[in-house]
Scaffold this motif. Sequence first.
Motif, PDB file in Angstrom:
ATOM      1  N   GLY A   1       0.813  -1.209   0.000  1.00 21.12           N
ATOM      2  CA  GLY A   1       0.000   0.000   0.000  1.00 21.12           C
ATOM      3  C   GLY A   1       0.845   1.257   0.000  1.00 21.12           C
ATOM      4  O   GLY A   1       0.528   2.246  -0.665  1.00 21.12           O
ATOM      5  N   PHE A   2       1.951   1.224   0.733  1.00 22.84           N
ATOM      6  CA  PHE A   2       2.854   2.373   0.763  1.00 22.84           C
ATOM      7  C   PHE A   2       3.475   2.602  -0.613  1.00 22.84           C
ATOM      8  O   PHE A   2       3.573   3.733  -1.093  1.00 22.84           O
ATOM      9  CB  PHE A   2       3.953   2.138   1.794  1.00 22.84           C
ATOM     10  N   ILE A   3       3.891   1.525  -1.273  1.00 17.97           N
ATOM     11  CA  ILE A   3       4.551   1.644  -2.573  1.00 17.97           C
ATOM     12  C   ILE A   3       3.589   2.158  -3.635  1.00 17.97           C
ATOM     13  O   ILE A   3       3.946   3.017  -4.458  1.00 17.97           O
ATOM     14  CB  ILE A   3       5.141   0.279  -2.985  1.00 17.97           C
ATOM     15  N   THR A   4       2.366   1.657  -3.628  1.00 14.23           N
ATOM     16  CA  THR A   4       1.437   1.988  -4.716  1.00 14.23           C
ATOM     17  C   THR A   4       0.555   3.197  -4.437  1.00 14.23           C
ATOM     18  O   THR A   4       0.169   3.911  -5.364  1.00 14.23           O
ATOM     19  CB  THR A   4       0.537   0.787  -5.020  1.00 14.23           C
ATOM     20  N   GLU A   5       0.227   3.447  -3.156  1.00 21.41           N
ATOM     21  CA  GLU A   5      -0.743   4.498  -2.849  1.00 21.41           C
ATOM     22  C   GLU A   5      -0.250   5.538  -1.854  1.00 21.41           C
ATOM     23  O   GLU A   5      -0.939   6.526  -1.596  1.00 21.41           O
ATOM     24  CB  GLU A   5      -2.040   3.879  -2.312  1.00 21.41           C
ATOM     25  N   GLY A   6       0.911   5.305  -1.252  1.00 24.67           N
ATOM     26  CA  GLY A   6       1.404   6.238  -0.259  1.00 24.67           C
ATOM     27  C   GLY A   6       1.097   5.756   1.145  1.00 24.67           C
ATOM     28  O   GLY A   6       0.354   4.794   1.338  1.00 24.67           O
ATOM     29  N   PRO A   7       1.669   6.432   2.138  1.00 27.44           N
ATOM     30  CA  PRO A   7       1.504   5.977   3.532  1.00 27.44           C
ATOM     31  C   PRO A   7       0.067   6.082   4.007  1.00 27.44           C
ATOM     32  O   PRO A   7      -0.681   6.960   3.611  1.00 27.44           O
ATOM     33  CB  PRO A   7       2.418   6.927   4.319  1.00 27.44           C
TER      34      PRO A   7
END
Length: 266
Positions: free
Chosen positions: A252-258
């Motif tokens: 989720g961090f890689i694709t959409e941000g924290p």
Amino acid sequence: MTPAPEVDHPAAWLNVDGAVGVLRLDRPPLNVLDRAAQAALRLAAERAATDERVRAVVVYGGPTVFSAGADIKEMAAMTHAEMVGHAAVLQAAFDAVAAIPKPVVAAINGPALGGGCELALTADARICGSEARLGLPEVLLGVIPGAGGTQRLPRLIGPARAKELIFSGRQVGAKEALEIGLVDQVVPTDQVLDSALRWARRFETGPALALHAAKTAIDAGLATDLAAGLAIERSVFAGLFGTQDRTSGMQGFITEGPGRARFTGR
């Protein structure tokens, strides 16, 4: 709040409100922690620990009192031999609250004295009303705190301050409790429960396994030296890499941000 269907004892019960478990002491007028209440407290804590609906816990005594502590009349009638056996039972009830593998906050109104203060110390955070009073007055009865007070209080506020409170048996008000780190937040009396529920609801959809791991690493590390604590941290940290929550969080961090991952608790 109305007790949930799983209530087992009127002295202490768990009510599940959404993803928050409210562990309610309910033995008016002072929520005295006699043997029956201790057994009920342990049962409610164990239920909170294992109920998959519950992501965080609020320990609450009511709008006017948290707990005035143990039943002194009951204890006064015990012999030395009886107390030797009962001391382990007493600590087990409080340990069950401390062992809940989820964020726990104590919502404190009125007196939290003796065993009541020791119960508050088992939580991860403490929010109290402006009229709250906390203390460990056991020495004034010729005994010492027996449900974790001599161990948890020094770890929370430091040994010198803890010794002063335990040696003197004096009570502290909300302002001093905040100043010495005994509580984390002071709010108006009528806002204590709502404030604690807001604190707990931050974790409703959070990474349950990571929160459990963080609590385990901190609490277990405090009980040992730095080298052993770091070893505990390494083990718990590595263990999370086998969970779906870690996969979801990092992807989720890689694709959409924290802060965009959806956690399942697996």
